[in-house]
Design a protein around this motif. Sequence first.
Motif, PDB file in Angstrom:
ATOM      1  N   UNK A  25       0.877  -0.928   0.038  1.00 42.89           N
ATOM      2  CA  UNK A  25      -0.004  -0.063   0.135  1.00 42.89           C
ATOM      3  C   UNK A  25       0.977   1.268   0.001  1.00 42.89           C
ATOM      4  N   UNK A  26       0.535   2.229  -0.918  1.00 44.81           N
ATOM      5  CA  UNK A  26       1.355   3.449  -0.742  1.00 44.81           C
ATOM      6  C   UNK A  26       0.261   4.544  -0.640  1.00 44.81           C
ATOM      7  N   UNK A  27      -0.978   4.312  -0.689  1.00 43.01           N
ATOM      8  CA  UNK A  27      -2.108   5.346  -0.485  1.00 43.01           C
ATOM      9  C   UNK A  27      -2.024   5.890   1.038  1.00 43.01           C
ATOM     10  N   UNK A  53       2.516  -5.025   2.887  1.00 43.14           N
ATOM     11  CA  UNK A  53       3.249  -4.121   3.497  1.00 43.14           C
ATOM     12  C   UNK A  53       2.855  -2.718   3.413  1.00 43.14           C
ATOM     13  N   UNK A  54       3.271  -1.854   4.277  1.00 45.48           N
ATOM     14  CA  UNK A  54       2.717  -0.350   3.790  1.00 45.48           C
ATOM     15  C   UNK A  54       4.000   0.429   3.463  1.00 45.48           C
ATOM     16  N   UNK A  55       3.916   1.153   2.617  1.00 41.57           N
ATOM     17  CA  UNK A  55       5.326   1.937   1.976  1.00 41.57           C
ATOM     18  C   UNK A  55       4.627   3.435   1.556  1.00 41.57           C
ATOM     19  N   UNK A  56       4.418   4.143   2.632  1.00 46.81           N
ATOM     20  CA  UNK A  56       3.826   5.633   2.305  1.00 46.81           C
ATOM     21  C   UNK A  56       4.513   6.544   1.301  1.00 46.81           C
ATOM     22  N   UNK A  57       3.843   7.169   0.463  1.00 45.46           N
ATOM     23  CA  UNK A  57       4.478   8.249  -0.394  1.00 45.46           C
ATOM     24  C   UNK A  57       4.899   9.178   0.021  1.00 45.46           C
ATOM     25  N   UNK A  58       5.882  10.193  -0.122  1.00 47.85           N
ATOM     26  CA  UNK A  58       6.352  11.321   0.188  1.00 47.85           C
ATOM     27  C   UNK A  58       6.565  12.336  -1.052  1.00 47.85           C
ATOM     28  N   UNK A  59       5.617  12.230  -2.072  1.00 48.72           N
ATOM     29  CA  UNK A  59       6.115  13.077  -3.196  1.00 48.72           C
ATOM     30  C   UNK A  59       5.725  14.515  -3.169  1.00 48.72           C
ATOM     31  N   UNK A  60       6.543  15.289  -3.609  1.00 46.45           N
ATOM     32  CA  UNK A  60       5.782  16.568  -3.752  1.00 46.45           C
ATOM     33  C   UNK A  60       5.800  17.094  -5.232  1.00 46.45           C
ATOM     34  N   UNK A  61       4.605  17.614  -5.326  1.00 50.99           N
ATOM     35  CA  UNK A  61       4.341  17.886  -6.777  1.00 50.99           C
ATOM     36  C   UNK A  61       5.241  18.797  -7.418  1.00 50.99           C
ATOM     37  N   UNK A  62       5.678  18.569  -8.555  1.00 50.11           N
ATOM     38  CA  UNK A  62       6.823  19.433  -9.102  1.00 50.11           C
ATOM     39  C   UNK A  62       8.327  18.602  -8.810  1.00 50.11           C
ATOM     40  N   UNK A  63       8.406  17.858  -7.892  1.00 54.50           N
ATOM     41  CA  UNK A  63       9.425  17.408  -7.562  1.00 54.50           C
ATOM     42  C   UNK A  63       9.412  15.728  -7.566  1.00 54.50           C
ATOM     43  N   UNK A  64       8.158  15.137  -8.210  1.00 50.20           N
ATOM     44  CA  UNK A  64       7.861  13.743  -7.975  1.00 50.20           C
ATOM     45  C   UNK A  64       8.838  12.808  -8.297  1.00 50.20           C
ATOM     46  N   UNK A  65       9.417  13.063  -9.360  1.00 49.38           N
ATOM     47  CA  UNK A  65      10.161  12.219 -10.219  1.00 49.38           C
ATOM     48  C   UNK A  65      11.401  11.860  -9.262  1.00 49.38           C
ATOM     49  N   UNK A  66      11.980  12.950  -8.956  1.00 52.34           N
ATOM     50  CA  UNK A  66      13.267  13.002  -8.220  1.00 52.34           C
ATOM     51  C   UNK A  66      13.144  12.281  -6.753  1.00 52.34           C
ATOM     52  N   UNK A  67      11.731  12.796  -6.298  1.00 57.86           N
ATOM     53  CA  UNK A  67      11.592  12.111  -4.902  1.00 57.86           C
ATOM     54  C   UNK A  67      11.315  10.601  -4.773  1.00 57.86           C
ATOM     55  N   UNK A  68      10.790  10.199  -6.122  1.00 55.47           N
ATOM     56  CA  UNK A  68      10.646   8.650  -6.088  1.00 55.47           C
ATOM     57  C   UNK A  68      12.068   7.892  -6.317  1.00 55.47           C
ATOM     58  N   UNK A  69      12.943   8.669  -7.082  1.00 53.79           N
ATOM     59  CA  UNK A  69      14.177   7.891  -7.603  1.00 53.79           C
ATOM     60  C   UNK A  69      15.000   8.226  -6.550  1.00 53.79           C
ATOM     61  N   UNK A  70      15.119   9.197  -5.848  1.00 55.48           N
ATOM     62  CA  UNK A  70      16.016   9.567  -4.750  1.00 55.48           C
ATOM     63  C   UNK A  70      15.162  10.171  -3.707  1.00 55.48           C
ATOM     64  N   UNK A  71      14.544   9.369  -2.785  1.00 53.58           N
ATOM     65  CA  UNK A  71      13.724   9.540  -1.775  1.00 53.58           C
ATOM     66  C   UNK A  71      14.553  10.018  -0.501  1.00 53.58           C
ATOM     67  N   UNK A  72      14.158  11.003   0.208  1.00 56.38           N
ATOM     68  CA  UNK A  72      14.794  11.442   1.459  1.00 56.38           C
ATOM     69  C   UNK A  72      14.474  10.275   2.780  1.00 56.38           C
ATOM     70  N   UNK A  73      13.813   9.642   2.408  1.00 54.03           N
ATOM     71  CA  UNK A  73      13.347   8.231   3.358  1.00 54.03           C
ATOM     72  C   UNK A  73      12.489   7.134   2.554  1.00 54.03           C
ATOM     73  N   UNK A  74      12.864   5.940   3.039  1.00 53.59           N
ATOM     74  CA  UNK A  74      11.775   4.925   2.448  1.00 53.59           C
ATOM     75  C   UNK A  74      11.306   4.337   3.852  1.00 53.59           C
TER      76      UNK A  74
END
Length: 445
Positions: free
Chosen positions: A126-128, A153-174
């Motif tokens: 789950x990411x929602x 498993x639960x794996x929340x997302x922390x995307x910022x609009x405008x930076x979503x690609x880099x936030x997914x490829x290089x997240x500041x935490x998983x």
Amino acid sequence: MALKITVIGTGYLGATHAAAMAELGFEVLGLDVVPEKIEMLSAGKVPMYEPGLEELLAKHVAGIEGSSGRLRFTTSWEEVGEFGDVHFVCVNTPQKHGEYACDMSYVDAAFASLAPRLKRAALVVGKSTVPVGSAARLAKLLVEQAPEDVELAWNPEFLREGFAVQDTLRPDRIVAGVASERAEKLLREVYATPIAEGSPFVVTDFPTAELVKTSANSFLATKISFINAMAEVCEAADGDVVKLAEAIGHDERIGSKYLRAGIGFGGGCLPKDIRAFMARAGELGVDQALTFLREVDSINMRRRGHMVELAREAVGGGSFLGKRIAVLGATFKPDSDDVRDSPALNVAGQIHLQGGQVTVYDPKGMANAGRLFPTLGYADTALDAVRGADAVLHLTEWSEFRELDPAELGEVTTARIVLDGRNALDPVKWRKAGWVYRAMGRPTA
């Protein structure tokens, strides 16, 4: 053998996650129940504006010349069940109509459709953003309806609009909410590249993982509303909230990020997430723990009304009737075309309802704004928007607006009055060009 990944729900979160998983080297199958969306994504096009996403899709979507071919899309649950080793659920969790609570119907429908179609060992992730306690309930559903070796498993997302690609490829935490070593091992395999590049991997139980996202959003909302509350005090005390923010931001315990006072936050996440968090706290019997979030929400909504009042004062203090107001910005933030709960559009709409002739310009959000507020006027450029205006309102901090030539704009307006709802324009530059510059929380600056 390399893991195969499915992504269920191909909206903002899902489309980005699917493209990023392909970029990390996995074979990916994305599913959505809307055929038009699948058709668009299969052509390498995205139904929203997100910097870098369309290029990433084109790099991997099967059938596009020169692509890796690792990414495909489908409407078939059977195909998804057959294909995937790891299934990411990325569907929307909007606010319930007329309530604060979260609408879980899309998540529940996704799990109900997926579980019976799983025929072998798999991890459902789950990411929602969901109310705490949802994962335990959904894990039970998987036990009842899916094969024995399927787990959650639960794996929340922390995307910022405008930076979503880099936030997914290089997240500041998983964050990995897991109930077994196997689930943790699979998620570590999925995120091996960002982990190797230094992204922290935090292992928790289900409830903690669910709480991380809502806690982070609540903290961020609180910080934004705090500086906006200080702006209200500065208005009353003739202070300057920009200088105040600069001074307290040097304290490393506080930090300077998200201390820009203005018309407040909006979008599809922050407002509905803090309200859902309050609602869930009430269900758990700890509503007093989050009563402060009611004031955070209240401060935020007050900012919009305050900007309307500043605009009324700027055009004479009486009525908006017969007055032309230019609004620069329609999206809730720059580098996005998202107008959900946009403070800028809310202000524009309020002024229009009170009799003002409002013309809006936004670099990316015009189509979405027009669908949501068809009665507002829209212009193709900032210059066209301000033509004949009695006041100009700067309400979304696009870099394009910071680079405008105030002298050129002043040639076509009726009055050189600019209200900076984001404290992002250069007051000296605008005043030198003969403008009356007014910003929120800076009555004498």
